[in-house]
Design an enzyme around this catalytic site. Structure first.
Site, short mmCIF file in Angstrom:
data_model
loop_
_atom_site.label_atom_id
_atom_site.label_comp_id
_atom_site.label_asym_id
_atom_site.label_seq_id
_atom_site.Cartn_x
_atom_site.Cartn_y
_atom_site.Cartn_z
N SER A 131 0.83 -1.25 -0.09
CA SER A 131 0.09 -0.07 -0.16
C SER A 131 0.81 1.42 -0.23
CB SER A 131 -1.00 -0.13 1.40
OG SER A 131 -1.40 1.29 1.63
N TYR A 144 -1.80 -0.89 10.14
CA TYR A 144 -1.93 -1.28 8.70
C TYR A 144 -0.60 -0.80 8.12
CZ TYR A 144 -3.65 -1.22 4.04
OH TYR A 144 -4.19 -1.55 2.78
P1 NAP Z 1 -11.31 -6.15 0.10
O1 NAP Z 1 -12.26 -5.41 -1.17
O2 NAP Z 1 -11.77 -5.80 1.58
O3 NAP Z 1 -10.83 -7.42 -0.12
C1 NAP Z 1 -10.00 -8.14 0.81
C2 NAP Z 1 -9.69 -9.71 0.40
O4 NAP Z 1 -9.03 -9.90 1.47
C3 NAP Z 1 -11.06 -10.31 0.49
O5 NAP Z 1 -11.09 -11.17 -0.79
C4 NAP Z 1 -11.01 -11.24 1.60
O6 NAP Z 1 -11.74 -12.44 1.64
C5 NAP Z 1 -9.44 -11.44 1.99
N1 NAP Z 1 -9.19 -11.82 3.26
C6 NAP Z 1 -9.39 -10.96 4.19
N2 NAP Z 1 -9.00 -11.52 5.60
C7 NAP Z 1 -8.60 -12.67 5.20
C8 NAP Z 1 -8.03 -13.85 5.74
N3 NAP Z 1 -8.07 -13.94 7.29
N4 NAP Z 1 -7.82 -14.92 5.10
C9 NAP Z 1 -7.78 -15.09 3.70
N5 NAP Z 1 -8.44 -14.05 3.01
C10 NAP Z 1 -8.74 -12.64 3.59
O7 NAP Z 1 -10.08 -5.25 -0.21
P2 NAP Z 1 -9.12 -4.61 -1.13
O8 NAP Z 1 -9.25 -3.25 -1.34
O9 NAP Z 1 -9.59 -5.44 -2.61
O10 NAP Z 1 -7.77 -4.96 -0.94
C11 NAP Z 1 -6.91 -5.99 -1.44
C12 NAP Z 1 -5.51 -5.66 -0.95
O11 NAP Z 1 -4.88 -4.35 -1.38
C13 NAP Z 1 -5.27 -5.65 0.58
O12 NAP Z 1 -3.97 -6.18 0.64
C14 NAP Z 1 -5.27 -4.14 0.74
O13 NAP Z 1 -4.57 -4.07 2.10
C15 NAP Z 1 -4.83 -3.82 -0.31
N6 NAP Z 1 -4.82 -2.28 -0.64
C16 NAP Z 1 -6.03 -1.81 -0.79
C17 NAP Z 1 -6.36 -0.36 -1.02
C18 NAP Z 1 -7.67 0.16 -1.18
O14 NAP Z 1 -7.59 1.53 -0.98
N7 NAP Z 1 -8.68 -0.55 -1.36
C19 NAP Z 1 -5.26 0.77 -1.03
C20 NAP Z 1 -3.90 -0.08 -0.72
C21 NAP Z 1 -3.79 -1.45 -0.54
P3 NAP Z 1 -13.12 -12.84 1.82
O15 NAP Z 1 -13.84 -11.51 1.70
O16 NAP Z 1 -13.32 -14.08 1.20
O17 NAP Z 1 -13.13 -13.03 3.33
#
Ligand code: NAP
Length: 236
Positions: A131, A144
């Protein structure tokens, strides 16, 4: 492209689901992975004609079972992650550990499970989803930010450790991306975040998926050890 099998952790929703679609379009033989969002994962798996497997990445036994079921991988994308908001002084031991357990320990565990096959075949690629907060830090997101900064260090260490085995390791650093992770932000917060971004908008999961697909491809065959932003200039 040398190899074709890929696993994207946390591909039931958001960035992971978009990455799964992009990689499938590029010909990767994917496995969709989920923890709680079974319906979404099964729907995506049916759409792509690939399997979906469940595992909590905080549980070592479940991760071992996942990788045993998936078999040798040419590409691992460690994307599963959770956010946590609050002052550090309001972040108790359990909250701190849960964030690191998913974001950092989960990635460690998945890399550790995938690497032996890659080393044996002297090929492979790993992409960690960090991130911008791992680069710059965010107020009220200390756990985080720390969990994501650790992934940048892991990327650089593994780049050196695995480069001689022909394995590339890179890290993507998304900025503010429109997924469920932004659910706690209202419209005014979102507009403020867009205004802070030089390109004037919040990113999409597809924006990040395109970077992941590029890094996974042979077009990135001399790129390793990098932490690459996908953030519209946010944080500069
Ligand atoms: P999201 O829509 O909340 O999706 C999170 C994913 O992680 C879901 O598929 C969830 O699976 C999975 N997950 C969470 N806890 C888990 C666990 N204990 N075991 C296995 N899987 C787990 O978030 P996103 O925005 O797509 O984020 C994806 C990645 O990008 C993350 O690492 C996040 O930190 C990073 N990121 C996001 C942003 C942003 O602004 N959105 C910015 C920077 C980085 P289930 O739903 O099936 O439980």
């Amino acid at each position: 492209m040398m190899g074709k099998t890929a696993l994207v952790t946390g591909s039931s929703r958001g960035i992971g689901a978009a990455a799964a679609r992009a990689l499938a379009a590029d010909g990767w033989e994917l496995t969709v992975h989920y923890h709680r969002s079974q319906d979404a994962a099964l729907a995506l798996a049916a759409e792509l004609g690939v399997p979906a497997l469940e595992a909590d990445v905080t549980d070592p036994a479940q991760v071992t079972a996942l990788f045993d079921a998936v078999g040798p991988l040419d590409l691992l994308v460690c994307n599963a992650g959770v956010a946590q908001y609050g002052l550090l002084t309001d972040t108790d031991e359990d909250a701190w550990r849960q964030v690191l357990a998913v974001n950092t320990d989960g990635a460690y565990r998945c890399c550790r499970a995938a690497i032996p096959h890659m080393v044996r075949r002297k090929a492979g690629s790993i992409i960690l989803v960090s991130s911008v907060w791992g680069l710059y830090g965010a107020s009220c997101e200390a756990a985080y930010s720390a969990s994501k900064a650790a992934l940048i260090g892991l990327t650089k260490a593994l780049c050196k450790e695995l480069g001689p085995s022909g394995i590339r390791v890179n890290c993507v650093c998304p900025g503010v991306i429109d997924t469920d992770m932004l659910a706690q932000f209202d419209q005014a917060d979102r507009q403020a975040l867009a205004d802070e971004t030089p390109l004037g908008r919040i990113g999409t999961a597809q924006d990040v998926a395109e970077l992941i697909a590029f890094l996974a491809s042979d077009r990135a065959s001399f790129i390793t050890g990098q932490a690459i932003g996908c953030d519209g200039g946010f944080g500069l």
